[in-house]
Scaffold this motif. Structure first.
Motif, PDB file in Angstrom:
ATOM      1  N   UNK B 259     -48.086 -21.245   2.245  1.00 45.21           N
ATOM      2  CA  UNK B 259     -48.995 -21.541   2.942  1.00 45.21           C
ATOM      3  C   UNK B 259     -48.827 -21.954   4.533  1.00 45.21           C
ATOM      4  N   UNK B 260     -47.802 -22.714   4.671  1.00 47.51           N
ATOM      5  CA  UNK B 260     -47.350 -23.254   5.942  1.00 47.51           C
ATOM      6  C   UNK B 260     -46.989 -21.816   6.785  1.00 47.51           C
ATOM      7  N   UNK B 261     -46.308 -20.917   6.239  1.00 46.73           N
ATOM      8  CA  UNK B 261     -45.919 -19.831   6.826  1.00 46.73           C
ATOM      9  C   UNK B 261     -47.089 -18.782   7.260  1.00 46.73           C
ATOM     10  N   UNK B 262     -48.134 -18.824   6.559  1.00 44.10           N
ATOM     11  CA  UNK B 262     -49.548 -18.323   7.034  1.00 44.10           C
ATOM     12  C   UNK B 262     -50.002 -19.080   8.143  1.00 44.10           C
ATOM     13  N   UNK B 263     -50.013 -20.485   7.999  1.00 45.97           N
ATOM     14  CA  UNK B 263     -50.655 -21.340   8.910  1.00 45.97           C
ATOM     15  C   UNK B 263     -50.052 -21.015  10.347  1.00 45.97           C
ATOM     16  N   UNK B 264     -48.562 -20.911  10.231  1.00 41.50           N
ATOM     17  CA  UNK B 264     -47.865 -20.815  11.663  1.00 41.50           C
ATOM     18  C   UNK B 264     -48.299 -19.303  12.113  1.00 41.50           C
ATOM     19  N   UNK B 265     -48.433 -18.228  11.371  1.00 34.62           N
ATOM     20  CA  UNK B 265     -48.827 -17.079  12.137  1.00 34.62           C
ATOM     21  C   UNK B 265     -50.058 -17.082  12.679  1.00 34.62           C
ATOM     22  N   UNK B 266     -50.999 -17.940  11.836  1.00 34.14           N
ATOM     23  CA  UNK B 266     -52.482 -18.164  12.328  1.00 34.14           C
ATOM     24  C   UNK B 266     -52.260 -18.599  13.688  1.00 34.14           C
ATOM     25  N   UNK B 308     -59.139 -26.946  19.834  1.00 33.80           N
ATOM     26  CA  UNK B 308     -59.304 -28.563  19.953  1.00 33.80           C
ATOM     27  C   UNK B 308     -60.305 -28.978  18.771  1.00 33.80           C
ATOM     28  N   UNK B 309     -61.025 -28.257  18.253  1.00 38.60           N
ATOM     29  CA  UNK B 309     -61.767 -28.779  17.231  1.00 38.60           C
ATOM     30  C   UNK B 309     -60.753 -28.701  15.954  1.00 38.60           C
ATOM     31  N   UNK B 310     -60.058 -27.475  15.732  1.00 34.06           N
ATOM     32  CA  UNK B 310     -59.383 -27.198  14.657  1.00 34.06           C
ATOM     33  C   UNK B 310     -58.157 -28.302  14.356  1.00 34.06           C
ATOM     34  N   UNK B 311     -57.660 -28.372  15.503  1.00 34.33           N
ATOM     35  CA  UNK B 311     -56.155 -29.228  15.559  1.00 34.33           C
ATOM     36  C   UNK B 311     -56.184 -30.435  16.433  1.00 34.33           C
ATOM     37  N   UNK B 312     -57.317 -30.823  17.351  1.00 32.00           N
ATOM     38  CA  UNK B 312     -57.091 -31.850  18.037  1.00 32.00           C
ATOM     39  C   UNK B 312     -56.275 -31.556  19.253  1.00 32.00           C
ATOM     40  N   UNK B 317     -50.887 -28.167  20.065  1.00 29.78           N
ATOM     41  CA  UNK B 317     -49.770 -29.150  19.983  1.00 29.78           C
ATOM     42  C   UNK B 317     -49.660 -29.723  18.666  1.00 29.78           C
ATOM     43  N   UNK B 318     -48.524 -29.871  18.039  1.00 34.60           N
ATOM     44  CA  UNK B 318     -48.525 -30.466  16.827  1.00 34.60           C
ATOM     45  C   UNK B 318     -48.824 -29.548  15.648  1.00 34.60           C
ATOM     46  N   UNK B 319     -49.144 -28.425  15.823  1.00 37.20           N
ATOM     47  CA  UNK B 319     -49.537 -27.669  14.497  1.00 37.20           C
ATOM     48  C   UNK B 319     -48.111 -27.364  13.680  1.00 37.20           C
ATOM     49  N   UNK B 320     -46.975 -27.147  14.480  1.00 38.58           N
ATOM     50  CA  UNK B 320     -45.778 -26.985  13.776  1.00 38.58           C
ATOM     51  C   UNK B 320     -44.946 -28.119  13.504  1.00 38.58           C
ATOM     52  N   UNK B 321     -44.480 -28.504  12.380  1.00 37.42           N
ATOM     53  CA  UNK B 321     -43.351 -29.649  12.303  1.00 37.42           C
ATOM     54  C   UNK B 321     -42.273 -29.193  11.455  1.00 37.42           C
ATOM     55  N   UNK B 323     -40.087 -28.264   8.665  1.00 39.14           N
ATOM     56  CA  UNK B 323     -40.402 -28.144   7.280  1.00 39.14           C
ATOM     57  C   UNK B 323     -41.710 -27.418   6.858  1.00 39.14           C
ATOM     58  N   UNK B 324     -42.632 -27.317   7.879  1.00 38.41           N
ATOM     59  CA  UNK B 324     -43.791 -26.607   7.348  1.00 38.41           C
ATOM     60  C   UNK B 324     -44.941 -26.749   8.745  1.00 38.41           C
ATOM     61  N   UNK B 325     -46.267 -26.901   8.373  1.00 40.13           N
ATOM     62  CA  UNK B 325     -47.269 -26.966   9.485  1.00 40.13           C
ATOM     63  C   UNK B 325     -47.701 -28.385   9.402  1.00 40.13           C
ATOM     64  N   UNK B 326     -47.940 -28.819  10.729  1.00 38.05           N
ATOM     65  CA  UNK B 326     -48.332 -30.223  10.987  1.00 38.05           C
ATOM     66  C   UNK B 326     -49.959 -30.346  10.725  1.00 38.05           C
ATOM     67  N   UNK B 327     -50.589 -29.353  10.561  1.00 38.99           N
ATOM     68  CA  UNK B 327     -52.336 -29.624  10.084  1.00 38.99           C
ATOM     69  C   UNK B 327     -52.661 -28.457   9.278  1.00 38.99           C
ATOM     70  N   UNK B 328     -53.369 -28.752   8.452  1.00 36.50           N
ATOM     71  CA  UNK B 328     -53.973 -27.618   7.372  1.00 36.50           C
ATOM     72  C   UNK B 328     -55.436 -27.539   7.818  1.00 36.50           C
ATOM     73  N   UNK B 329     -56.004 -26.222   7.417  1.00 37.89           N
ATOM     74  CA  UNK B 329     -57.427 -25.737   7.627  1.00 37.89           C
ATOM     75  C   UNK B 329     -57.932 -25.637   6.352  1.00 37.89           C
ATOM     76  N   UNK B 330     -59.061 -26.235   6.139  1.00 41.00           N
ATOM     77  CA  UNK B 330     -59.911 -26.139   4.828  1.00 41.00           C
ATOM     78  C   UNK B 330     -60.417 -24.696   5.060  1.00 41.00           C
TER      79      UNK B 330
END
Lengths: 173, 530
Positions: B259-266, B308-312, B317-321, B323-330
């Motif tokens: 899931x994190x890999x998908x978020x990163x591509x997104x 800004x709305x999705x990730x602040x 910034x901060x979407x990657x960390x 070991x994975x993604x820094x924020x998730x999306x519903x």
């Protein structure tokens, strides 16, 4: 031609469609407001980048887009320091840019303001202490206003500039 | 079907005795050579019709104080197989000289000058050994990436003048531009030599924004370098942080959840989207077509607010960390995102037809700032600039990272190499990014978004990672030091490679078209200067 008209009609007015700025992190000092008095109605700014990561530049550019439309507040971006009332400086001052910054400051006519935009310009941010960085902007030229943030949002920049020029008072009270 | 070529066999056939050692690092064949044979092997890899290696990265490592040696590493991308090939050599003891490969491989020019400035290692036979990163007022003998140079040294200022290449003759004059330009852009210096209007020569004088990023990395731990990586070039926050994360994850042996890999591509596609939208507008603006600029910057702002709305953070910034993604999306956020990007695409398609119906715009764009395929190849030009000049390379397809192995990319490719081609590449990539966001939304699996880093890599081990950012290939080489510290972190933004090529694209054009050509490249100064 019809396509352009159709596009314009469909788009409508977008100016002002942006989130409100939060409360300022660092209120503008009264002395800076006094210095800004001559520029209440219009302010021509010259943006000087002394080593930022270019995010602050992007936000300054955004300030001039149709959504924020800085022009409606009398903000202009001047192409030369000779035409500027204020310098907006972004980034920590690098060793290589130090002299250029001082030259720009000298080339700007008095009275003038200096606005340090972004964390790097205020305190060097993540680049603090590096051999290639000579310090924050205020080490080299006097700074009137500091707008912290990494990078500050356009709405925050706008609010700080409005506060500086005392234009918010009318609505506030 | 041509038989598959094994580069290792080819090289052993030709240089068997000279190769000290062949090993594999992360699946990359690595050849250790002595410093006399390396230029020959490099030339062979570059010119052999089966290999056609294009120089992707050249970096040095100071192994002191652990071992008394400097290491030079040459990374090639083989054009047919899209594979990497690494050549390494050592300079032992007090040896500071190595043979330049620039006379044969043009792309090495800036790398070798950079190595000289930062390490004090001198490329013998290099055609141009002026200073690059250290401007002339830096004191002699300051080589910041040497291990005995302290990161917080206060430099003195010396007298010194940069000498530009000069063309002399009747009616030839020079036009200096910068470092402070008229628009809201970063500092750089351009020196034009013109006779009348056409540009006869352009010389770049950059590195005004050199902040010592690579040295600052050496003060960080592997796990804390991320915030610095995000600030290498602000407009490529996701690209740089992702490349850094991938390198560190390879060192720590972390398996990133799907899931994190998908978020990163997104997020990478979102970043591509807002930058390309801004660029299309800016190119139009430089032909004084303010209408298209206004519409594009409006759409760009829409994406920034969405970010800004999705990730602040407007810059993600901060979407990657690590070991994975820094924020998730519903699921709700994802479908909202899809609706919004689809609406922006419709909006953009309408604008596209307005733009292409404008004959005077086309007149300015066509045949302006042509970068020929041959020149692009010689300079190893990459990213969207390369794709506009017929260089069919895209890491998302060639070396899939994040989720691109499961969400394949259609690569935009043009051959004219002019401003219009670069505009077209951007426009195609905007549509492609929106399509990819839809695909990602459709395929994204449920599950955790990050794993905790555990354990430390052995000192001296290193990892290489590559990400196709919106500008092009971002490369990170991270070498672990003692106790999870960073021994060396080489950062390469595509700007560093593409900047020299601009000197060729402008030849014969008029100075008033330079801003337009420059904008169509839209290279980062911060990512270049580091």
């Amino acid at each position: 031609m019809f396509r352009i008209i159709k596009k314009s009609l469909k788009t409508g007015v977008v100016t002002g469609q942006h989130p409100e700025a939060g409360p300022a992190e660092q209120p503008v000092a009264s002395e800076a407001r006094k210095n800004a008095a001559p520029f209440r109605r219009s302010l021509a700014v010259r943006e000087v980048d002394t080593g930022s990561c270019n995010a602050c530049e992007m936000e300054m550019n955004a300030l001039m887009n149709p959504v924020y439309d800085g022009e409606r507040f009398g903000l202009h971006v001047a192409a030369s320091p000779r035409h500027a009332d204020a310098l907006v400086v972004t980034g920590p001052v690098t060793v290589n840019m130090e002299r250029a910054l001082k030259d720009v400051y000298r080339a700007t006519p008095d009275p003038k303001l200096v606005i340090a935009l972004g964390d790097c310009a205020v305190n060097c941010g993540v680049f603090k202490g590096s051999y290639a960085v000579t310090g924050p902007v205020e080490r080299h030229i006097p700074v009137d206003v500091r707008i912290p943030g990494c990078p500050p949002r356009p709405a925050e920049i706008l609010a700080a500039l409005e506060e500086l020029r005392g234009r918010l008072d009318k609505t506030a009270g | 079907m041509a038989e598959t070529i094994n580069p290792t066999e080819r090289l052993q056939e030709a240089f068997g005795n000279a190769i000290a050692d062949v090993s594999q690092v992360q699946g990359i064949p690595r050849f250790r050579l002595d410093k006399e044979t390396l230029p020959l092997v490099a030339h062979f890899v570059h010119t052999h019709p089966d290999l056609r290696g294009s120089l992707s990265l050249l970096w040095a490592v100071d192994h002191r104080p652990r071992e008394a040696r400097y290491e030079l590493c040459y990374l090639f991308t083989l054009v047919e197989q899209k594979d990497w090939l690494l050549l390494c050599t050592d300079l032992h003891g007090d040896d500071r000289l190595f043979r330049s490969i620039t006379p044969h491989i043009h792309a090495a020019k800036w790398y070798e000058r950079e190595i000289r400035d930062l390490f004090g290692l001198i490329a013998q036979g290099h055609p141009d050994l002026r200073r690059l990163v250290r401007h002339e007022h830096w004191p002699k003998g300051t080589h910041p990436l040497k291990k005995d140079f302290h990161w917080d040294t206060v430099l003195e200022r010396h007298q010194g003048q940069h000498v530009f290449r000069r063309i002399e003759g009747e009616g030839v004059f020079e036009v200096p531009v910068g470092p402070i330009h008229a628009g809201i852009i970063e500092p750089g210096h351009f020196r034009f030599s013109v006779a009348g209007e056409p540009i006869m020569q352009l010389e770049l004088h950059h590195f005004w924004k050199h902040r010592g990023v690579e040295k600052l990395f050496e003060r960080q731990r592997l796990t804390t370098g991320l915030s610095l990586a995000e600030r290498v070039s602000g407009d490529t926050t996701v690209g740089h942080s992702l490349a850094y994360c991938q390198a560190v994850e390879a060192l720590l042996g972390l398996e990133v959840p799907r899931r994190a890999r998908y978020l990163r591509s997104l997020f990478l596609e979102l970043e591509r989207l807002h930058n390309h939208l801004g660029d299309v507008g800016a190119i139009c603006n430089d032909t004084a077509y303010a209408l298209a600029h206004a519409h594009c910057s409006r759409m760009k702002e829409r994406i920034m607010q969405l970010n800004d709305r999705l990730t602040g953070s407007r810059f993600l910034r901060g979407v990657n960390q690590i070991g994975g993604a820094g924020c998730d999306l519903t699921a709700g956020q994802l479908s909202g995102l899809l609706e919004e990007t689809a609406a922006i695409e419709r909006d953009f398609s309408e604008l596209e037809s307005v733009i292409f119906a404008n004959a005077s715009l086309t007149d300015r764009l066509e045949a302006t700032g042509v970068l020929k395929e041959r020149t692009a190849w010689d300079h190893a030009v990459m990213g969207l600039v390369g794709r506009a000049s017929g260089i069919d390379r895209d890491l998302r397809r060639d070396r899939p990272f994040a989720a691109y192995d499961e969400v394949p990319v259609k690569v935009a490719l043009y051959r004219y190499g002019d401003v219009r081609a670069r505009l077209r590449v951007r426009m195609d990539e905007i549509h492609e990014s929106v399509r990819l966001i839809g695909e990602i939304r459709r395929l994204i699996p449920q599950g955790p978004i990050a794993v905790e880093p555990a354990g430390l890599p052995a000192a001296g081990s290193w990892a290489l990672s590559a990400v196709e950012g919106w500008r092009g290939e971002i490369l990170y080489v991270v070498m672990a030091g003692e106790e999870g510290r960073i021994h060396r972190c080489k950062v390469r933004d595509p700007s560093f490679v593409n900047w020299p090529a601009i000197q060729w694209a402008v030849l014969g054009n008029i100075i008033p078209d330079f801003p337009l050509i420059n904008k169509s490249f839209n290279l980062s100064y911060a990512g270049n200067d580091l």
